[in-house]
Design a protein around this motif. Structure first.
Motif, mmCIF file in Angstrom:
data_model
loop_
_atom_site.group_PDB
_atom_site.id
_atom_site.type_symbol
_atom_site.label_atom_id
_atom_site.label_comp_id
_atom_site.label_asym_id
_atom_site.label_seq_id
_atom_site.Cartn_x
_atom_site.Cartn_y
_atom_site.Cartn_z
ATOM 1 N N TRP A 215 1.698 6.362 -3.881
ATOM 2 C CA TRP A 215 0.907 6.594 -2.681
ATOM 3 C C TRP A 215 1.318 7.872 -1.987
ATOM 4 O O TRP A 215 0.478 8.588 -1.430
ATOM 5 C CB TRP A 215 1.078 5.403 -1.716
ATOM 6 C CG TRP A 215 0.620 4.116 -2.287
ATOM 7 C CD1 TRP A 215 -0.109 3.919 -3.421
ATOM 8 C CD2 TRP A 215 0.903 2.818 -1.763
ATOM 9 N NE1 TRP A 215 -0.300 2.590 -3.623
ATOM 10 C CE2 TRP A 215 0.306 1.885 -2.624
ATOM 11 C CE3 TRP A 215 1.594 2.359 -0.635
ATOM 12 C CZ2 TRP A 215 0.377 0.513 -2.395
ATOM 13 C CZ3 TRP A 215 1.658 1.000 -0.423
ATOM 14 C CH2 TRP A 215 1.048 0.097 -1.297
ATOM 15 N N ALA A 218 -0.253 10.704 -3.686
ATOM 16 C CA ALA A 218 -1.700 10.691 -3.469
ATOM 17 C C ALA A 218 -2.059 11.178 -2.078
ATOM 18 O O ALA A 218 -2.945 12.020 -1.901
ATOM 19 C CB ALA A 218 -2.230 9.270 -3.672
ATOM 20 N N ALA A 226 -7.393 9.435 -1.568
ATOM 21 C CA ALA A 226 -6.451 8.319 -1.607
ATOM 22 C C ALA A 226 -6.998 7.133 -0.812
ATOM 23 O O ALA A 226 -6.958 5.991 -1.257
ATOM 24 C CB ALA A 226 -5.098 8.753 -1.046
ATOM 25 N N ALA A 228 -10.046 6.511 -0.247
ATOM 26 C CA ALA A 228 -11.234 5.968 -0.913
ATOM 27 C C ALA A 228 -10.867 4.918 -1.956
ATOM 28 O O ALA A 228 -11.638 3.998 -2.214
ATOM 29 C CB ALA A 228 -12.045 7.094 -1.556
ATOM 30 N N VAL A 229 -9.687 5.042 -2.573
ATOM 31 C CA VAL A 229 -9.312 4.032 -3.565
ATOM 32 C C VAL A 229 -8.416 2.963 -2.976
ATOM 33 O O VAL A 229 -7.813 2.181 -3.704
ATOM 34 C CB VAL A 229 -8.605 4.654 -4.795
ATOM 35 C CG1 VAL A 229 -9.609 5.368 -5.646
ATOM 36 C CG2 VAL A 229 -7.479 5.540 -4.393
ATOM 37 N N GLY A 230 -8.291 2.949 -1.667
ATOM 38 C CA GLY A 230 -7.596 1.834 -1.044
ATOM 39 C C GLY A 230 -6.113 2.046 -0.787
ATOM 40 O O GLY A 230 -5.406 1.088 -0.496
ATOM 41 N N VAL A 231 -5.631 3.276 -0.888
ATOM 42 C CA VAL A 231 -4.222 3.526 -0.575
ATOM 43 C C VAL A 231 -4.041 3.475 0.950
ATOM 44 O O VAL A 231 -4.798 4.101 1.674
ATOM 45 C CB VAL A 231 -3.781 4.911 -1.101
ATOM 46 C CG1 VAL A 231 -2.429 5.288 -0.540
ATOM 47 C CG2 VAL A 231 -3.761 4.923 -2.619
ATOM 48 N N ARG C 72 -14.017 -1.751 0.751
ATOM 49 C CA ARG C 72 -13.120 -2.667 0.051
ATOM 50 C C ARG C 72 -13.858 -3.950 -0.285
ATOM 51 O O ARG C 72 -13.679 -4.536 -1.352
ATOM 52 C CB ARG C 72 -11.915 -2.971 0.948
ATOM 53 C CG ARG C 72 -10.815 -3.685 0.231
ATOM 54 C CD ARG C 72 -9.843 -2.733 -0.413
ATOM 55 N NE ARG C 72 -9.558 -3.156 -1.789
ATOM 56 C CZ ARG C 72 -8.732 -2.553 -2.606
ATOM 57 N NH1 ARG C 72 -8.090 -1.494 -2.192
ATOM 58 N NH2 ARG C 72 -8.534 -2.964 -3.817
ATOM 59 N N LEU C 75 -16.010 -3.382 -3.242
ATOM 60 C CA LEU C 75 -15.120 -3.240 -4.391
ATOM 61 C C LEU C 75 -14.688 -4.610 -4.889
ATOM 62 O O LEU C 75 -14.659 -4.876 -6.091
ATOM 63 C CB LEU C 75 -13.904 -2.422 -3.973
ATOM 64 C CG LEU C 75 -13.193 -1.620 -5.055
ATOM 65 C CD1 LEU C 75 -14.134 -0.604 -5.645
ATOM 66 C CD2 LEU C 75 -11.985 -0.931 -4.458
ATOM 67 N N ALA C 87 -12.588 10.981 -5.918
ATOM 68 C CA ALA C 87 -11.420 10.197 -5.548
ATOM 69 C C ALA C 87 -10.316 10.345 -6.581
ATOM 70 O O ALA C 87 -9.657 9.376 -6.955
ATOM 71 C CB ALA C 87 -11.790 8.729 -5.379
ATOM 72 N N ILE C 89 -6.823 12.770 -7.500
ATOM 73 C CA ILE C 89 -5.892 13.723 -6.908
ATOM 74 C C ILE C 89 -5.531 14.743 -7.980
ATOM 75 O O ILE C 89 -4.862 14.396 -8.953
ATOM 76 C CB ILE C 89 -4.617 13.014 -6.428
ATOM 77 C CG1 ILE C 89 -4.939 11.651 -5.826
ATOM 78 C CG2 ILE C 89 -3.849 13.898 -5.485
ATOM 79 C CD1 ILE C 89 -5.458 11.668 -4.449
ATOM 80 N N MET C 92 -1.918 15.073 -9.441
ATOM 81 C CA MET C 92 -1.288 13.915 -10.067
ATOM 82 C C MET C 92 -1.756 13.718 -11.493
ATOM 83 O O MET C 92 -2.862 14.108 -11.857
ATOM 84 C CB MET C 92 -1.588 12.648 -9.242
ATOM 85 C CG MET C 92 -0.750 12.579 -7.986
ATOM 86 S SD MET C 92 -1.288 11.295 -6.854
ATOM 87 C CE MET C 92 -0.999 9.832 -7.795
ATOM 88 N N LEU C 100 -4.128 4.427 -9.282
ATOM 89 C CA LEU C 100 -3.911 4.651 -7.857
ATOM 90 C C LEU C 100 -4.565 3.564 -7.027
ATOM 91 O O LEU C 100 -5.744 3.267 -7.170
ATOM 92 C CB LEU C 100 -4.474 6.018 -7.462
ATOM 93 C CG LEU C 100 -4.179 6.455 -6.037
ATOM 94 C CD1 LEU C 100 -2.692 6.534 -5.804
ATOM 95 C CD2 LEU C 100 -4.829 7.800 -5.743
ATOM 96 N N GLY C 101 -3.797 2.958 -6.153
ATOM 97 C CA GLY C 101 -4.326 1.911 -5.290
ATOM 98 C C GLY C 101 -4.264 0.544 -5.942
ATOM 99 O O GLY C 101 -4.386 -0.475 -5.263
ATOM 100 N N GLU C 103 -1.746 -0.257 -8.529
ATOM 101 C CA GLU C 103 -0.653 -0.069 -9.462
ATOM 102 C C GLU C 103 -0.121 -1.410 -9.970
ATOM 103 O O GLU C 103 0.035 -2.345 -9.184
ATOM 104 C CB GLU C 103 0.502 0.694 -8.807
ATOM 105 C CG GLU C 103 0.195 2.141 -8.409
ATOM 106 C CD GLU C 103 -0.431 2.242 -7.042
ATOM 107 O OE1 GLU C 103 -0.681 1.190 -6.415
ATOM 108 O OE2 GLU C 103 -0.677 3.364 -6.590
ATOM 109 N N ARG C 153 -11.817 4.263 -15.433
ATOM 110 C CA ARG C 153 -11.040 3.538 -14.425
ATOM 111 C C ARG C 153 -11.855 2.404 -13.828
ATOM 112 O O ARG C 153 -11.392 1.274 -13.691
ATOM 113 C CB ARG C 153 -10.588 4.511 -13.340
ATOM 114 C CG ARG C 153 -9.881 3.846 -12.176
ATOM 115 C CD ARG C 153 -9.220 4.831 -11.259
ATOM 116 N NE ARG C 153 -10.150 5.513 -10.378
ATOM 117 C CZ ARG C 153 -9.791 6.422 -9.483
ATOM 118 N NH1 ARG C 153 -8.530 6.749 -9.363
ATOM 119 N NH2 ARG C 153 -10.683 7.015 -8.732
#
Lengths: 346, 321, 252
Positions: A215, A218, A226, A228-231, C72, C75, C87, C89, C92, C100-101, C103, C153
Motif C-alpha cells: 500500500w 501504491a 490506489a 480505486a482498487v480499495g487501498v 466497493r 465490486l 488503476a 501504479i 510498481m 494491489l488491494g 494481497e 486481474r
C-alpha cells in the motif's frame, strides 16, 4: 507448446536475475558508500580501525533511524519537515518531566512517546483531510514545535536548556537500554547502532514483505489509482506520519539519555539531512519508489563523510564545503548507476 | 556503457580533491612527525568562522608552531557533535585534548573517557566549575562572575540604571554568569535578551525592537564582539542614547571604542586560551608539569578603553587580540 | 441476465445527463456501448460501477432491484470496472499491481509474495498474455499489455461483469487488436463484458449487443444479427447530420 514455454522460462530466469540486481534502488547508495569508504580509509588508519568505525557508525545510527522512517514516508509520497525538531520536543519532555516533576524516567519517556504520536497523527490528519501539500503542513508543524520548544523551556526553567537527568529515578536502566555501549573487539560501540539496525530491518520487511508495504508503494506511486482498487490511502499515510514521529521519539530519547541535557534548539536543520540521506538511498522526491536499506546506507555515507573529514585533519573552516561536495558526488554517482541499470532493460 | 567512464571520472575527481585538500598547519597523514612532536586536539563549542574563536585558534596554532607540535582545531556548537569529536580524538590517540565546555553535562562522558584513556585534558573558556571534577589537569579562562562584576562596576560609574544583557549562545552557563555578575554590581535592573549569534541581522532587529519598546533601557551589554557591532547598529537605528559595552575584542570593536560608540570592552584575552593550554600540555607530556595548583589559570578580565585602544587595535588586526 | 438497466436516468442539478436508457448484459456475451463524446457513456458506467446512484428507472442485478452505495459495493457484487487510467501504479511491478488491494495474506501482516508472483504469472499466461517478467514495472509495458493485465486481474478476482471504459481509444491499430482478443478471452471464460467505445470498427467484431447513446439518451439496443456495421456507423455518426454537413461543405 512445452518446448516453447520452457525456452521462455529460461529466458526469464537469466535476464530476470541480472536485471533484478541492477534495478534495485539501493545499488547507487552501495556504490557511493564504497567510494566514500575507500577514499577515507585509504588515507587514515584511524578511520578504518575498529575505534574509528565505532566513531562514524554512531552519527550514522542516529541519523539512520530518522532517515529510514523519512524514507518510508517519502515512498508513500509525503514529506515530514517536523521530524527533526520533534527529536528536540521529545527529549525536552523526557528531561523536564523527569527532573522538574520527579517522574520516573521510563514514565517520562512514555509521555514523550504519546506526545510524538499525537504530533504524527496531527500531521497525518491535516494532510489527508485538507489535501494540502505535506511540505507546507509539516513546515507549519515544524515552526510551531520550534516555538513551543523554546517558549515552554524558557517559561519553565528561565533558560534555554534542561538538564540534570542523571539524578532522575530510573535513569541508569534507561541509559543502558538506549544510551549504553557494547564492547566489541576492545572498542565501544553505541547501542544506538543496534536500534538503527533493528529499525532498518523492520522497515525493510514491512516495505517488501507486508501488505501495508504494498500500500505504501501504491499510495506514493498514484494515490487515485490506489484508492480505486480499495487501498486505505488515508490510513496508510497517517500511519507513516506516526512512524516518523515514533522514530523522532526514539532518537530524541537516545540523545537525551546520553547527554543528560537537551537544548531547546536541538534537531532544527536536520530535517533536510534526513531527506538527503533518503534520496541518496534511492527514494524519488515524487514518491512511489525507494528503499529503507538505501536510506540506511545514505546515513552511513553521511556519517563517514562527517567524521572522515575530521580524521583526515582537514582545516575545519572548509568542513562544510567538503561535506557538501562529497554529498553531491555521492548523489550524482547514485543517479548515474540508476540510469545505467535502467538502460540495461530491454 | 558510456556511463562507466563518467563514474570513473567522478571517482578520480574525488581522489584529486583529497590530494589538494588544504592542510596548512596540520601534518600530512603518514609523514614523520616533527622531532619531540605530539598531536593535540583543540575542540571548542565555537562555530567555524566565529571571530572570537578564530583568535583562540590562532593562539593554539601559534603555540603549535613554536613547539613544533601538531595542533588540530575543531569547533561545533552542538554538544552532541562536540562529544563525538572528543571521542574521535581519543580514538586517534591524541597526546592531549583542549576542550571548552559550554554544556559540561553533555560532555561528561566523553571527557571522562579521554581521562580514562590516559589523555591529559585542559578545559578552557567555559565550564570552569566542572573542570576539576571531570579530571582535567587545569582550566584556562576568565572567571565569568568576576569579569561580570567588573563590567557592572564600570557601567554603574557611567550612569547606567537599566541594562540589557544580550545572551548569544543558548545554554552557555558562562554567559549567564557574566550577566549575573553585572547585575550584582550595577545596582539597577538587568534584563536578558536571547539572540542567535549566527544571525547577526536578526540580532540588530531584536535589540532595536527592545530599545524602542522600552525607553528606560540606558545600557546594553553585549557578550560577543560580533553581537556588539550588531548592537551598535541597533542603538544607532533606534536613536537610543543607551551606552554600549561588550565582552571580548575584535578589530571592529576596537575601532568602535576609538569612535566613542562603545564604552569599553572586557578582554578575556582568548589568544591565551589557545596558546597556554598547548604550552601546558606540551610541558605535561615532556616534563609532567601541572599548572595552577588545582585552581584555574585566569586570562582576564582586562579592560580595553579609549586610553589603550589604539595600541590594542594594531594587535587585533593581526588576529592575536 | 446478470446486469440490466430499465429506463435509467441521472441528473446533476439542472443538467439531465442520462434519461430513459435500457440495456442488458448476459454472461459470456459482450454488450458494446457506443456514442460520441458527451453522449452520456461515462455517466452510465459510473452508475453501473457504483460511483453515482441513479435518479430514475431501475438497476437490476440477477433480476433483482439493486442500488450500489459505493464502488466497493459494486465490486463486492462482482462488477469490476477497468478505467481509462487503469488503476495501475506505473512504478510498481506487475505482480504487485495485480494483487494491489487484495494481497494474499501470510501471517498477521505478511504478504505472500511468492504466491503472488506465481499466481500473477500463471493467470497472465492463462489469458494468453506473454509478459516476460512479472517483476518489471508496469510503466514499462506497452499500452495494450497494461490493459490486458488489468483485464486478467479483474477476471482472476472473480468478476462476473467486466466494464471496460474506452480501452482501445488511446491505442494504435495493432495494440487495439491485442486488447480485443483479450476481451474475447474474458467473454469466453464466462464473464459478461460491457465495452464502452466511440469507435464502431472496434466494437463490431467483438460485440453481441450494441447500445447507442446520443446526447444522454438511447437510440436503441440492437443484437448483432439485427444491425450491420455500416448501419451502426451511420447511426453513431448521425447520418442525417453528416448529410447536411456534406452539402454545406460542397463547392458550388
Amino acid at each position: 507448446m512445452t518446448a516453447a514455454t520452457s525456452r521462455a522460462d529460461e529466458r526469464v530466469a537469466d535476464v530476470g536475475l541480472l536485471r533484478r540486481l541492477l534495478i534495485r534502488p539501493e545499488l547507487g547508495a552501495v556504490v557511493g558508500a564504497i567510494v566514500v569508504f575507500t577514499f577515507f580509509a585509504s588515507q587514515s588508519a584511524v578511520f578504518r580501525s575498529l575505534d574509528g568505525i565505532a566513531n562514524w557508525l554512531d552519527p550514522a545510527a542516529t541519523l539512520g533511524i530518522m532517515a529510514v522512517a523519512v524514507a518510508l514516508l517519502m515512498i508513500g509520497g509525503e514529506f515530514d519537515l517536523s521530524a527533526g525538531v520533534l527529536t528536540g520536543t521529545t527529549g525536552l519532555i523526557l528531561v523536564t518531566l523527569a527532573t522538574r516533576y520527579g517522574l520516573n524516567v521510563w514514565v517520562a519517556m512514555l509521555a514523550g512517546l504519546v506526545v510524538a504520536l499525537a504530533v504524527g497523527l496531527f500531521n497525518g490528519l491535516i494532510v489527508t483531510r485538507t489535501r494540502l501539500p505535506s511540505f507546507i503542513v509539516t513546515l507549519g508543524t515544524f515552526l510551531m514545535l520550534q516555538g513551543i520548544n523554546l517558549g515552554v523551556t524558557k517559561a519553565l526553567t528561565g533558560t534555554v536548556q534542561v538538564g540534570g537527568l542523571r539524578s532522575a529515578s530510573g535513569y541508569e536502566g534507561a541509559r543502558t537500554v538506549f544510551a549504553g555501549t557494547v564492547e566489541i573487539g576492545g572498542s565501544s560501540f553505541r547501542v544506538a547502532i543496534l536500534w538503527w539496525l533493528l529499525v532498518t530491518a523492520v522497515a525493510t520487511w514491512v516495505l517488501m514483505r507486508s501488505r501495508q508495504g504494498n500500500w505504501i508503494f501504491a499510495v506514493g506511486g498514484d494515490e487515485k489509482a490506489a484508492r480505486a482498487v480499495g487501498v486505505p490511502a488515508a490510513r496508510t499515510k497517517i500511519a507513516l506520519f506516526m512512524t516518523t514521529a515514533f522514530a523522532a521519539w526514539l532518537v530524541g530519547s537516545i540523545l537525551a539519555l546520553r547527554y543528560t541535557s537537551v537544548q531547546a534548539n536541538v534537531g532544527i536543520g536536520q530535517e533536510f539531512i534526513y531527506i538527503i540521506a533518503a534520496v541518496i538511498g534511492g527514494c524519488l522526491l515524487t514518491g512511489g519508489y525507494g528503499s529503507a536499506i538505501g536510506a540506511a546506507i545514505g546515513a552511513v555515507i553521511f556519517g563517514m563523510a562527517d567524521k572522515g573529514i575530521v580524521f583526515l585533519g582537514w582545516d575545519a573552516d572548509w568542513f562544510k564545503f567538503f561535506l557538501g561536495a562529497m554529498l553531491l558526488l555521492a548523489t550524482l554517482a547514485n543517479r548515474l548507476v540508476r540510469r545505467y541499470a535502467e538502460g540495461v532493460r530491454h | 556503457m558510456r556511463r562507466i567512464p563518467v563514474v570513473l571520472a567522478l571517482a578520480s575527481a574525488l581522489a584529486l580533491t583529497a590530494c589538494s585538500a588544504p592542510a596548512e598547519q596540520n601534518a600530512e597523514p603518514g609523514s614523520a612527525p616533527p622531532a619531540g612532536g605530539g598531536e593535540y586536539a583543540v575542540i571548542t563549542h565555537g562555530a567555524p568562522g566565529d571571530s572570537f574563536w578564530d583568535v583562540v585558534k590562532n593562539g593554539a596554532e601559534a603555540a603549535g608552531q613554536e613547539y613544533g607540535v601538531t595542533v588540530t582545531y575543531q569547533g561545533d556548537g552542538d554538544p552532541a557533535k562536540q562529544s563525538q569529536l572528543i571521542d574521535q580524538a581519543v580514538s586517534g590517540q591524541a597526546d592531549g585534548i583542549v576542550v571548552s565546555m559550554a554544556n559540561p553535562d553533555a560532555l561528561r562522558e566523553a571527557v571522562g573517557k579521554a581521562v580514562a584513556a590516559g589523555i591529559p585534558v585542559v578545559t578552557i573558556n567555559s565550564g570552569a566549575d566542572s573542570s576539576k571534577e571531570f579530571g582535567a589537569i587545569t582550566h584556562v579562562g576568565q572567571s565569568e562572575d568576576v569579569a561580570g562584576r567588573g563590567a557592572g562596576e564600570q557601567l554603574k560609574s557611567a550612569g547606567v540604571t537599566k541594562l540589557l544583557c544580550v545572551i548569544h549562545e543558548a545554554g552557555n552557563i558562562g554567559l549567564d554568569q557574566r550577566c549575573t555578575g553585572a547585575e550584582e554590581t550595577l545596582g539597577g535592573a538587568v534584563e536578558r535578551l536571547q539572540v542567535d549569534v549566527s544571525n547577526l541581522a536578526d540580532v540588530t532587529s531584536k535589540v532595536t525592537a527592545k530599545l524602542q519598546s522600552d525607553q528606560s533601557v540606558n545600557g546594553v551589554l553585549a557578550l560577543n564582539p560580533a553581537v556588539a557591532v550588531a548592537a551598535r547598529d541597533a542603538i544607532r537605528d533606534s536613536g537610543s542614547q543607551a551606552k554600549l559595552a561588550t565582552f571580548d575584542l575584535s578589530a571592529d570593536v576596537v575601532a568602535a571604542i576609538q569612535a566613542d560608540e562603545i564604552l569599553f570592552a572586557v578582554d578575556q584575552q582568548q589568544y591565551l586560551q589557545g596558546y597556554l593550554p598547548i604550552t601546558f600540555l606540551h610541558l605535561y607530556k615532556n616534563n609532567l608539569n601541572t599548572v595552577g595548583g588545582g585552581l584555574p589559570v585566569n586570562t582576564g578580565p582586562g579592560f580595553v578603553t579609549k586610553e589603550n585602544a589604539e595600541r590594542v587595535a594594531k594587535l587585533a588586526e593581526a588576529g592575536t587580540r | 441476465m446478470i446486469l440490466e438497466t430499465r429506463g435509467i436516468g441521472k441528473s446533476f442539478g439542472s443538467v439531465l445527463a442520462l434519461r430513459e436508457v435500457s440495456m442488458s448484459v448476459e454472461a459470456g456475451q459482450v454488450t458494446c456501448v457506443l456514442g460520441d463524446n458527451g453522449a452520456g457513456k461515462s455517466t452510465l458506467i459510473k452508475i453501473l460501477s457504483g460511483v453515482h446512484q441513479h435518479d430514475a428507472g431501475s438497476l437490476l442485478v440477477d433480476g433483482a432491484e439493486a442500488r450500489f452505495a459505493s464502488p466497493r459495493d459494486a465490486l463486492d457484487r462482482g462488477i469490476s470496472t477497468v478505467y481509462q487510467d487503469l488503476a495501475m501504479i506505473p512504478l510498481m511491478s506487475v505482480w504487485r499491481n495485480f494483487f494491489l488491494g487484495s494481497e494474499p495474506r501470510r501471517g498477521l501482516l505478511g504478504f505472500d509474495v511468492r504466491r503472488a508472483r506465481r499466481v500473477a504469472r500463471d493467470e497472465l499466461r492463462a489469458m494468453g498474455i506473454d509478459v516476460r517478467d512479472v517483476d518489471q514495472p508496469v510503466g514499462t509495458l506497452s499500452g495494450g499489455e497494461r490493459q490486458s493485465v488489468a483485464i486478467a486481474r479483474a477476471v482472476y478476482f472473480g468478476a462476473r461483469v467486466l466494464i471496460l471504459d474506452e480501452p482501445t481509444s488511446a491505442l494504435g491499430v495493432k495494440q487495439a487488436g491485442v486488447v480485443l482478443r483479450y476481451i474475447a478471452a474474458a467473454r469466453d471464460r464466462g464473464l459478461g463484458v460491457v465495452f464502452i467505445t466511440h469507435n464502431p470498427h472496434h466494437a463490431y467484431p467483438v460485440g453481441d449487443r450494441f447500445l447507442l447513446l446520443n446526447r444522454g439518451t438511447s437510440l436503441g439496443q440492437y443484437a448483432k444479427a439485427d444491425i450491420s456495421r455500416e448501419r451502426l456507423t451511420s447511426l453513431m455518426a448521425g447520418a442525417a447530420e453528416l448529410e447536411e454537413l456534406a452539402h454545406e461543405l460542397e463547392r458550388d
